[in-house]
Design an enzyme around this catalytic site. Sequence first.
Site, PDB file in Angstrom:
ATOM      1  N   CYS A 129      21.623 -37.635 -54.241  1.00 12.51           N
ATOM      2  CA  CYS A 129      20.312 -37.761 -54.882  1.00 12.51           C
ATOM      3  C   CYS A 129      19.176 -37.466 -53.911  1.00 12.51           C
ATOM      4  O   CYS A 129      18.107 -37.002 -54.315  1.00 12.51           O
ATOM      5  CB  CYS A 129      20.148 -39.148 -55.498  1.00 12.51           C
ATOM      6  SG  CYS A 129      20.529 -40.493 -54.369  1.00 12.51           S
ATOM      7  N   GLU A 166      17.671 -46.316 -59.393  1.00 10.46           N
ATOM      8  CA  GLU A 166      17.709 -45.313 -58.330  1.00 10.46           C
ATOM      9  C   GLU A 166      18.185 -44.033 -58.989  1.00 10.46           C
ATOM     10  O   GLU A 166      19.336 -43.926 -59.394  1.00 10.46           O
ATOM     11  CB  GLU A 166      18.650 -45.754 -57.213  1.00 10.46           C
ATOM     12  CG  GLU A 166      18.422 -45.009 -55.900  1.00 10.46           C
ATOM     13  CD  GLU A 166      19.263 -43.757 -55.794  1.00 10.46           C
ATOM     14  OE1 GLU A 166      18.747 -42.662 -56.145  1.00 10.46           O
ATOM     15  OE2 GLU A 166      20.430 -43.865 -55.410  1.00 10.46           O
TER      16      GLU A 166
END
Length: 509
Positions: free
Chosen positions: A310, A275
Site C-alpha cells: 500500500c 488503513e
Amino acid sequence: NLKIPAVMHIDSKACHAAADAAASKLETRLFIDGAYVDAADGDRFTVINPATGAPVAEMHAGNEKDIDRAVAAALKAFKSGVWSKMEPRTRMEVLYRFADLVEANTHELAVLDTLAMGKPISDMLETDVPAVAQCIRFMAECIDKIDGRVTNTAADVMHFVIREPYGVVGAISPWNYPMLMAAWQFAPALAAGNSVVLNPAEEAPLSCIRLAELFVEAGGPAGVFNVVNGIGEVAGQALARHNDVAKISFTGSTEVGKLMLVYAGQSNMKRVSLECGGKSPQIFMADLGDLDAAVEAAIGGIFSNMGEVCSASSRLLVDRKIHDDFIAKFRASGEAAFTPGDPLDPDTTMGPLVTKQAQSRVLTYIDKGKKEGATLAFGGAVPPGLESGAFVSPTLFTDVANTMTIAREEIFGPVASVIPFDGVEEALAIANDTIYVLGAGVWTRDLDTAMRMVKGLESGRVWVNTYDAGDMTQPFGGVKQSGNAKDNCMDSVKSYLQEKSAWIQLSDD
C-alpha cells in the site's frame, strides 16, 4: 530496516518438502472459542496457489451465523475478565510466549503464506515471520506503559482519566502481508485487553488460523482470539455490521474502507480504524548526491513484494536536471533486480501476483499507460515460461504525466512511473495531487529543501534520503483517502483503548 538476521540458507528442495508437509496437514476450519469448528452452513471456498494455478485447500467459509458465534465467544470472554482484567504483567508473558511460538514455527508459517499468495519464501523467512514476532513482542512491552492522567483542578475536586479496552474488536486483514498486517491489528488490540474476531482475506487465510491456535497454546484464554475464514462480502460485512463489535479495524482498498464507515453508521456507530490505498511519491532532487543509492531505493520501493504494497513508491518524481541519468541507471539495474520465479525457491526475488484476476488488472493498467502516451521502458508482460501463474514482469514507464491513469490510480503491482519536474514547488504540487498519501520520500543533500518538503508534503510519513525505513516506534498510517489508522507504535495500542473521565467532588471535612 528491521535488522533481522538472515536465516540459514536452505535450498529449493527443502522448501518444497516443507510446503508439502504443511499442505498435508492444513487446518481449514474456523477457530472459535479456543477450538476448530466447522462453518455453520457447510460453505466452502478455494485457496489457489498463484504460482501454479493449482488449488491449495478447500476452506470452511464462515457467514453471519459464524460471525455471531465468534462475537458471542469474544464478548463472553471479555466480560468474564479472563483477559481484559488479567494482571498486566501476566498478559505480557502470554504475548511473549506467543511471539516465541511464532518463531518456533517459522518454517511452517512461512510456507503457508508462500503457498497461498506467492510471496517468495526467502522474504517470508527473513522478514515477514520475524516481523510478526517482533510486532507481538513490542505490543506486549507496551502493556505496562499504558497510563492515564490526573488534571489540575480545584482544591476540592479530584479529576482523573483512565483508559479501558473497548470490548470486542473486529479485524479484517489483507492478503499482501497475510500474517504481518493481521498482527498489526490483533496484537495491539490484544495488548490493550480486548477480545478479537479476525476475518482474514479469503486469498490467504491459512497462516492466520494457525496464529490463533498458537495464541491459545501460549496460554491465551479461549474466546479471546477467534478467526472466521470467509468471503469479505459475507463474513467481513457481517463483522463490520455486528452490534456487539465495539471497533472495526480494516486494512485494504479505499473502496471497501468507505463501506466500513457505512456499516458502522448502519449498526452501532462502532469506532472504525482504516488503513487503505496508496499512490506514494519518491522525489529525487537534482542535488541528491548518491544517485546509485537513490535509484536502488526507487527500485526496491516499487518492485519489492511484487508491488503489492500500500505504501509502494509507484510515482517517481525526478528533477529534469538528473532525469536522463536517473532513467539510465534505473533501466540498467531495475529490469533484473527482481527475478520472477518459483516462490518456493530461496533464490527467487519476485513471486506471482495474488490471483489471475490481479494479474489481469495490472496488465490492463499497463495497456492504459501505453495508450495514454507513456513510454514503456521495460517489462509490461508475463515473464516467459511462467504463463501458468499470475506473474507480471517488473515494469517501468517514463514520460508519465500526473494526469495519466497509471499515475492516479493504485495499480498494486510492479509498475513504476517516472514523472519529471522542475524545482521544489512543482514537485510538491505533483506529489500532493492525489487522493492517497501513505508515505513519501525525498532525496536531497540540502537541509532547507528537506524541511520544506517535510512540511509541504501531505503525507502520513515522510522519509529523507531513504524509503520505507523505520522501526516499531514509527507510526504507520496515511492521510486523505489512505485512511485514519496509526499502526505499529505505542499509539496503536492506545487506539484500542477508550478514555473514561472520573470527576470526584471532595468533602469539606
